[in-house]
Design an enzyme around this catalytic site. Sequence first.
Site, PDB file in Angstrom:
ATOM      1  CD  GLN B 183      -3.033   1.031   2.196  1.00 45.34           C
ATOM      2  OE1 GLN B 183      -3.345  -0.022   2.710  1.00 45.34           O
ATOM      3  NE2 GLN B 183      -3.559   2.187   2.563  1.00 45.34           N
ATOM      4  CB  CYS B 213      -2.993 -10.599   4.037  1.00 39.47           C
ATOM      5  SG  CYS B 213      -2.540  -8.864   4.037  1.00 39.47           S
TER       6      CYS B 213
END
Lengths: 240, 251
Positions: B183, B213
């Site tokens: 990210q 995740c």
Amino acid sequence: MEYQKAAELNSMGKGKIVTEYLCRNGFSELTVDSKKVSVQHKNDTSRKETEEESPLPALEAAYTTILRGLGENTDRQGLLKTPLRAAKAMQFLTKGYHETIYDVLNDAIFDENHEELVIVKDIDMFSLCEHHLVPFFGKVHIGYLPSKKVVGLSKLARIVEIYSRRLQVQERLTKQIAMAISEALQPVGVAVVIEAAHMCMVMRGVQKMNSRTVTSAMLGVFREDPKAREEFLALTKGAQ
Amino acid sequence: MERSKQKQMSQNENETDAAINGHFDGRAKVPGWSAGGAAGTPSTVPSSSVMESWREERTRSLEDNEMSLPSIAAAYTTILRGLGEDPQRQGLLKTPWRAATAMQFFTKGYQEKIIDVLNDAIFDEDHDEMVIVKDIDMFSMCEHHLVPIFGRVHIGYLPNKRVLGLSKLARIVEIYSRRLQVQERLTKQIAVAITEALQPAGVGVVIEATHMCMVMRGVQKMNSKTVTSTMLGVFREDPKTRDEFLSLIRS
């Protein structure tokens, strides 16, 4: 009977895949044949006992092939251990194959003189679409009308976990949960409603962000009596 | 495809550590895009290693996709077997192909170039107030676990006589997010691409995302969100501008 033959095959360590296949397709019948279903459940995954060699290296190699096929450079820092992590993640996300209802429920069934609706709702559920291997997730609402036997509340959530941590189709998941509770408790009726978002529809394909799929399974009195069904649906609509 | 990657590798000078997102590090010399090349805003272009030549990014083509599909599908068949499933049962018969095609779709950012997407939609406008496009839905793949990340991107920029077609901001997000990503890197790549394309006075990008995740496995925290931001140019230097941007995306 085919299930007993499957049991033998399973104990020899062969044909575990055959057992899985039979177990999964055995849920196409609507009536609950408790003996058949319980044998299925015991055989459901003795894979853990019979499988000594770990499939992890093969999974890792497969993931490395996938990364290369997608055009990525598998030697860059961020991807070095990704095949191993992805393989372990996938094993975790399909750990339901290794668990049996029998282990989870065996102790927590109690005799209570209770004949009113029991609902456990908003159970978070995460599963994998068996067609695209992409997650789908949502909430499960379970209600049952006990017939002198109640089950520990967390066991309902554990049943959801066992069946959802697999490669699934939402319709089959709903039915499997309902049948498992039916078989374990022999209640007067069981109702299961699942509302989920499918990433295969949101992230790809039609790409509809806000679509939700709702499936339900009504067994016993919930199927026959519209008022019981209404009560369940009204009580679960509350905190969506 | 292997050969073309190796060719690119030899073009790149002395880079033994590798590519970011399958692309080669922006330290290679690219005509017309040295750090000080942008007119009037040398300080806005970061010289970090994330910056890459946005004009020459494509590492995958449609032919590559077709050629690699059988091997990816075979890998998925191996995975299904390794998990203990029966790849011959009805529901799983075509799953390897579907999963392979899906995965290629989730990484289609490697097939696209910013320059194709942006080339026409830059306009000269006498506008020097903040422009914000917010709540852009973003879907990416975690490069560590190959599990989806999804969330929203908010982009703001202060134009310097040049504005960009609004949907092009969303297209930039698509190109960089449809990859194996982290990210932090995604946020920076979007900001840098807008900076390089428009040379604005400043760019701010905020991403708020949920990582499967963390939600589906591992710590299993259902409601956790990860927020990252990149502020370039006047957004970095002037706190009032940054405040205005942040309050406008909250409202």
